[in-house]
Design a protein around this motif. Structure first.
Motif, PDB file in Angstrom:
ATOM      1  N   ARG A  19       0.857  -1.195   0.000  1.00  0.00           N
ATOM      2  CA  ARG A  19       0.000   0.000   0.000  1.00  0.00           C
ATOM      3  C   ARG A  19       0.885   1.234   0.000  1.00  0.00           C
ATOM      4  N   ALA A  20       0.449   2.263  -0.715  1.00  0.00           N
ATOM      5  CA  ALA A  20       1.207   3.523  -0.769  1.00  0.00           C
ATOM      6  C   ALA A  20       1.265   4.148   0.619  1.00  0.00           C
ATOM      7  N   ASN A  21       2.459   4.583   1.005  1.00  0.00           N
ATOM      8  CA  ASN A  21       2.675   5.264   2.287  1.00  0.00           C
ATOM      9  C   ASN A  21       2.171   4.467   3.487  1.00  0.00           C
ATOM     10  N   SER A  22       2.347   3.144   3.424  1.00  0.00           N
ATOM     11  CA  SER A  22       1.868   2.294   4.514  1.00  0.00           C
ATOM     12  C   SER A  22       2.743   1.050   4.607  1.00  0.00           C
ATOM     13  N   PRO A  23       2.933   0.514   5.818  1.00  0.00           N
ATOM     14  CA  PRO A  23       3.678  -0.754   5.948  1.00  0.00           C
ATOM     15  C   PRO A  23       2.815  -1.970   5.596  1.00  0.00           C
TER      16      PRO A  23
END
Length: 197
Positions: A19-23
């Motif tokens: 996911r974009a900008n997510s772990p």
């Protein structure tokens, strides 16, 4: 190869997308019988050598991925490889597990015609004096060795190692189980392959 693999452990085929900008990651379903769907799970991992990697997972639950299949191709500096991890940590040794391991190996051999292929654990690798030289055959509970690899059949005959001939090579099964095979027989096969310890 994927279509011929057994349904054990069960689950749907997926690809994992960060996911974009997510772990966190998302598991997206893949239709392994549809080339366009399967192609979405292939990525370029090195543009200079045009190395591609197929990475698909069998998803059995929200965070349960008991099968991880990776195929790396296009590497001109080292061997291309096929690695299939099957989580058997929650499985007890059973005929179903044994039959599934055999079917995984045979599906890969039929699809790719490798020089060799083994089904085994990293722990079993560590028990063998593997030198990690190019072309070295690793021995597992169930190992395929193509006719392109020289092997001393007399040594195998004398050791009464179970072998199954097939077009282009042979399968060798060690005594014991997929997770606890016979080290003595593995060392005998290595001797038949010409490896000195």
């Amino acid at each position: 190869m994927l279509a011929a693999m057994p349904e054990y452990p069960a689950g749907r085929w997926t690809k994992v997308t960060p996911r974009a900008n997510s772990p966190l990651v998302d598991a997206e379903p893949i239709d392994i019988c549809d080339d366009a769907s399967l192609a979405t799970a292939i990525e370029i991992v090195s543009a200079c050598d045009e190395i591609h990697e197929l990475a698909v997972f069998r998803q059995a639950g929200p965070e349960d991925f008991p099968v991880d299949v990776r195929v790396v191709a296009g590497n001109i500096r080292s061997r291309n490889r096929i690695i299939v991890y099957v989580d058997v940590s929650t499985s007890r040794e059973s005929e179903e597990l044994h039959a599934s391991v055999i079917r995984y190996v045979e599906a890969i051999v039929k699809a790719w015609d490798p020089d060799w292929l083994k089904a085994g654990t990293p722990e079993f690798n560590k028990q063998q004096p593997i030198k990690r030289v190019p072309g070295e055959v690793y021995v597992g509970w169930y190992t395929y060795i193509s006719d392109r690899i020289p092997i001393d059949e007399d040594i195998l005959d004398a050791g009464k190692v179970e072998r199954i001939g097939c077009a282009g090579g042979q399968y060798i099964m060690l005594d014991g189980t997929p997770t606890e095979p016979s080290l003595e027989q593995a060392l005998l096969i290595r001797k038949a392959l010409g490896y000195t310890e």
